[in-house]
Design a protein around this motif. Sequence first.
Motif, mmCIF file in Angstrom:
data_model
loop_
_atom_site.group_PDB
_atom_site.id
_atom_site.type_symbol
_atom_site.label_atom_id
_atom_site.label_comp_id
_atom_site.label_asym_id
_atom_site.label_seq_id
_atom_site.Cartn_x
_atom_site.Cartn_y
_atom_site.Cartn_z
ATOM 1 N N TYR B 6 0.858 -1.195 0.000
ATOM 2 C CA TYR B 6 0.000 0.000 0.000
ATOM 3 C C TYR B 6 0.894 1.245 0.000
ATOM 4 N N ARG B 7 1.945 1.197 0.801
ATOM 5 C CA ARG B 7 2.913 2.304 0.883
ATOM 6 C C ARG B 7 3.563 2.571 -0.480
ATOM 7 N N GLU B 8 4.004 1.475 -1.128
ATOM 8 C CA GLU B 8 4.646 1.630 -2.440
ATOM 9 C C GLU B 8 3.673 2.168 -3.483
ATOM 10 N N ALA B 9 2.440 1.748 -3.382
ATOM 11 C CA ALA B 9 1.429 2.222 -4.339
ATOM 12 C C ALA B 9 1.215 3.733 -4.180
ATOM 13 N N LEU B 10 1.171 4.184 -2.941
ATOM 14 C CA LEU B 10 1.016 5.620 -2.683
ATOM 15 C C LEU B 10 2.217 6.385 -3.224
ATOM 16 N N ARG B 11 3.392 5.862 -2.952
ATOM 17 C CA ARG B 11 4.625 6.534 -3.377
ATOM 18 C C ARG B 11 4.684 6.629 -4.903
ATOM 19 N N LEU B 12 4.284 5.543 -5.554
ATOM 20 C CA LEU B 12 4.295 5.528 -7.013
ATOM 21 C C LEU B 12 3.322 6.577 -7.576
ATOM 22 N N ALA B 13 2.146 6.658 -6.979
ATOM 23 C CA ALA B 13 1.167 7.652 -7.443
ATOM 24 C C ALA B 13 1.714 9.063 -7.241
ATOM 25 N N LEU B 14 2.329 9.314 -6.083
ATOM 26 C CA LEU B 14 2.901 10.647 -5.815
ATOM 27 C C LEU B 14 3.992 10.962 -6.842
ATOM 28 N N ASP B 15 4.853 10.002 -7.067
ATOM 29 C CA ASP B 15 5.965 10.189 -7.995
ATOM 30 C C ASP B 15 5.444 10.495 -9.399
ATOM 31 N N GLU B 16 4.455 9.738 -9.833
ATOM 32 C CA GLU B 16 3.924 9.933 -11.185
ATOM 33 C C GLU B 16 3.188 11.264 -11.313
ATOM 34 N N GLU B 17 2.497 11.675 -10.261
ATOM 35 C CA GLU B 17 1.792 12.962 -10.321
ATOM 36 C C GLU B 17 2.781 14.125 -10.269
ATOM 37 N N LEU B 18 3.854 13.969 -9.505
ATOM 38 C CA LEU B 18 4.910 14.998 -9.496
ATOM 39 C C LEU B 18 5.495 15.151 -10.897
ATOM 40 N N ALA B 19 5.625 14.018 -11.587
ATOM 41 C CA ALA B 19 6.193 14.056 -12.940
ATOM 42 C C ALA B 19 5.195 14.633 -13.945
ATOM 43 N N ARG B 20 3.927 14.346 -13.738
ATOM 44 C CA ARG B 20 2.903 14.747 -14.707
ATOM 45 C C ARG B 20 2.612 16.242 -14.682
ATOM 46 N N ASP B 21 2.584 16.826 -13.460
ATOM 47 C CA ASP B 21 2.120 18.206 -13.327
ATOM 48 C C ASP B 21 3.093 19.000 -12.449
ATOM 49 N N PRO B 22 3.757 19.997 -13.026
ATOM 50 C CA PRO B 22 4.721 20.777 -12.237
ATOM 51 C C PRO B 22 4.088 21.584 -11.102
ATOM 52 N N ASN B 23 2.755 21.712 -11.115
ATOM 53 C CA ASN B 23 2.091 22.433 -10.027
ATOM 54 C C ASN B 23 1.844 21.559 -8.799
ATOM 55 N N VAL B 24 2.077 20.259 -8.945
ATOM 56 C CA VAL B 24 1.904 19.349 -7.802
ATOM 57 C C VAL B 24 3.149 19.424 -6.924
ATOM 58 N N PHE B 25 2.960 19.637 -5.642
ATOM 59 C CA PHE B 25 4.091 19.544 -4.722
ATOM 60 C C PHE B 25 3.634 18.945 -3.399
ATOM 61 N N LEU B 26 4.574 18.353 -2.682
ATOM 62 C CA LEU B 26 4.264 17.704 -1.405
ATOM 63 C C LEU B 26 4.731 18.604 -0.266
ATOM 64 N N MET B 27 4.027 18.532 0.837
ATOM 65 C CA MET B 27 4.376 19.371 1.978
ATOM 66 C C MET B 27 3.998 18.615 3.244
ATOM 67 N N GLY B 28 4.872 18.635 4.223
ATOM 68 C CA GLY B 28 4.530 17.971 5.472
ATOM 69 C C GLY B 28 5.730 17.811 6.385
ATOM 70 N N GLU B 29 5.453 17.305 7.563
ATOM 71 C CA GLU B 29 6.504 17.116 8.561
ATOM 72 C C GLU B 29 7.323 15.875 8.241
ATOM 73 N N GLU B 30 8.619 16.012 8.197
ATOM 74 C CA GLU B 30 9.538 14.876 8.069
ATOM 75 C C GLU B 30 9.390 14.106 6.757
ATOM 76 N N ILE B 31 8.816 14.717 5.740
ATOM 77 C CA ILE B 31 8.594 13.967 4.495
ATOM 78 C C ILE B 31 9.806 14.016 3.572
ATOM 79 N N GLY B 32 10.822 14.806 3.924
ATOM 80 C CA GLY B 32 11.980 14.974 3.052
ATOM 81 C C GLY B 32 13.140 14.088 3.442
ATOM 82 N N ARG B 33 14.134 14.681 4.074
ATOM 83 C CA ARG B 33 15.328 13.925 4.470
ATOM 84 C C ARG B 33 14.974 12.703 5.319
#
Lengths: 334, 331
Positions: B6-33
């Motif tokens: 389920y985690r990988e599926a979410l990550r894949l969707a996020l990755d593909e949407e980031l690639a599809r639309d430059p206006n998509v961005f992620l924001m949150g606590e501890e989601i980066g490093r």
Amino acid sequence: MVLIRRFEERTEEQYTRARIGGYCHLAIGEEAATVGAVDPLGDHDYLFASYRDHGTALAVGSDPGAVMAELFGKAAGVAGGYGGSMHLLDVERRFLGGWGIVGGQLPIAAGAALALDYTGSDGAVLCQFGDGATNTGAFHEALNLAAVWNLPIIFQITNNLYGMGTSVAMASGETELWKRAAAYEMHGERVDGNDVLAVHEATTRLLTMARRDRRPSLLETCTYRWRGHSVADAGKVYRSADEIAEWRTRDPIARFEHQAIEAGTLDVGDVSELRREVDATVTEAIKFAAAAATPTVANLYDNVYGDPGTAAQFARMDTAGPFGERRETRGWRT
Amino acid sequence: MADVTYREALRLALDEELARDPNVFLMGEEIGRFEGSYKVTAGLWKKWGPKRVRETPISEEGFVGAGVGAAMLGLRPVVEIMTVNFILVAMDMVVNHAAKVSQMFGGKVKVPMVIRTPGGAGAQLTAQHSQSLEVFFAHTPGLKVVSPASPADAYGLLKSAIRDDDPVLFMENLVLYNLTGPLDTTAGDGAIPIGVAKVVREGGDITIVSHSYTVRRCLTVADRLAQSGIEAEVIDLRSLRPLDVDTVIESVRKTSRCLVAEEGWATFGISAEIAARVHRACFDDLDAPVERVGSAEVPMPYAKSLELAAMPLEEKIEAAARGLLAECGVL
């Protein structure tokens, strides 16, 4: 400023005639703080305000008729009659709203500044709010985010000395509100909010700082509201008549009038002519609002959702739904 | 068709949407490093950089509000709240602001924002970290709420949520993250429309309705009932607002029996809404009133024995199903 003053006086009158409902917060006395800050905004800058937003809308150049029509709850209003006094906006002029929860617009305005930064725009955001908002968590979170992310934004406190009936002295550990910027390593300053030129100068300077240096700032403009918190408040039990009278001697409009006449940029005739024009404009706005159509009940469910696919999504929610929902499904835009 | 978590599926969707639309961005606590408290965003900060994957301070009200403002200017923020329990300090931004903008401003501005957040109990996280609060949002006009139970639905619904012009609460579940299921990424882009429930097991004897991780429990219960000769139809709501009542009604008209299970508290809960709808639409079809199962109506206790007792586990759901069937003279 003259337009705001007259508009608000007539708004008060229309409210007492029950042509305006709900809460109604007048900006009489605060005209310079509003106009001085809004006037320097450029074509790429965005503006956010609190619920005391009639003056902001007029300062940004919204049509007074459409603003009055919104107060009257008419379809021709700036928000189609869905927002009312507290939720004016003008997307074309990048005024993104009067907001009704004290402090709520600050994080949202920070997000708008984030979007400007994200898209590489040279614009900045001006976010106006009252002194009461500086005690909310949203204020501190928004200022911190703006500082951490170097957002192009000016947070403008319109300090009119009272959050409803609670004085700044009773509500704030530090009564010089601009000093709170220091906690975020942010530039803060205080100007006389009844001096339109001083507000204009400060805002212009801080806008440059936001746009060019990507530095946010906190601008405290000190002023006074002559009326109560809202039309429902006479504004007399928590402050003295002497205090009100004293502040009325510091009328921002009379002050600018004097300055302009002294400087020779206006003469007495110009001022009289301006007042006549403003009277006519506001009278016309009231006539327009009074004659405008009320929103039709068939549009009750409009715009609750903005996505084109929403009607299809919700169609399957219809079965055996409460009465409101069955109506809703039919009314939704596709 | 590969099995993914389920985690990988979410990550894949996020990755593909980031690639599809430059206006998509992620924001949150501890989601980066840090790669996300539950590692959903692992690798995305490295791949997309700090502009597209923005790390935030612990300021839920601040950054959910910033998401609203950014969305009003046309960006498509996907905001992660570490767990749904922490969204309570941002409720003002979600309910009073995000949900209101479109209508309150006369349709002149939209908030195309997604808030992703997991709920759920079962790891002794105790009272302040074990809640299922989706009903708070499902109650609110102006919001959409989806709650996928499988990797394929997580992938497809997240894509639709990101492309939706309205604020969408995307409810995940802590226990689901490690569970696997098939994901076919070869057929189209995999987006699944919001607002459509799914019959995940067909049967004619009883309809069991649920969402999120509880769907898996219900499937286990259905298998157990099958050993007694009972064929349960299991419906995964997938979306709570809009709620696909049609699919539920259609099933109940066939089975005449309905049980609703949820991990949240049933009082004023999802099951209360489903029961009301089913009673109204299927009054003459029902062999017995709709039965409901939810968590015990207490703050979640720490001790394992008490936690297990409080949760709507398979045994409780099965007992409720068998009780309902007995009431109908079956079993």
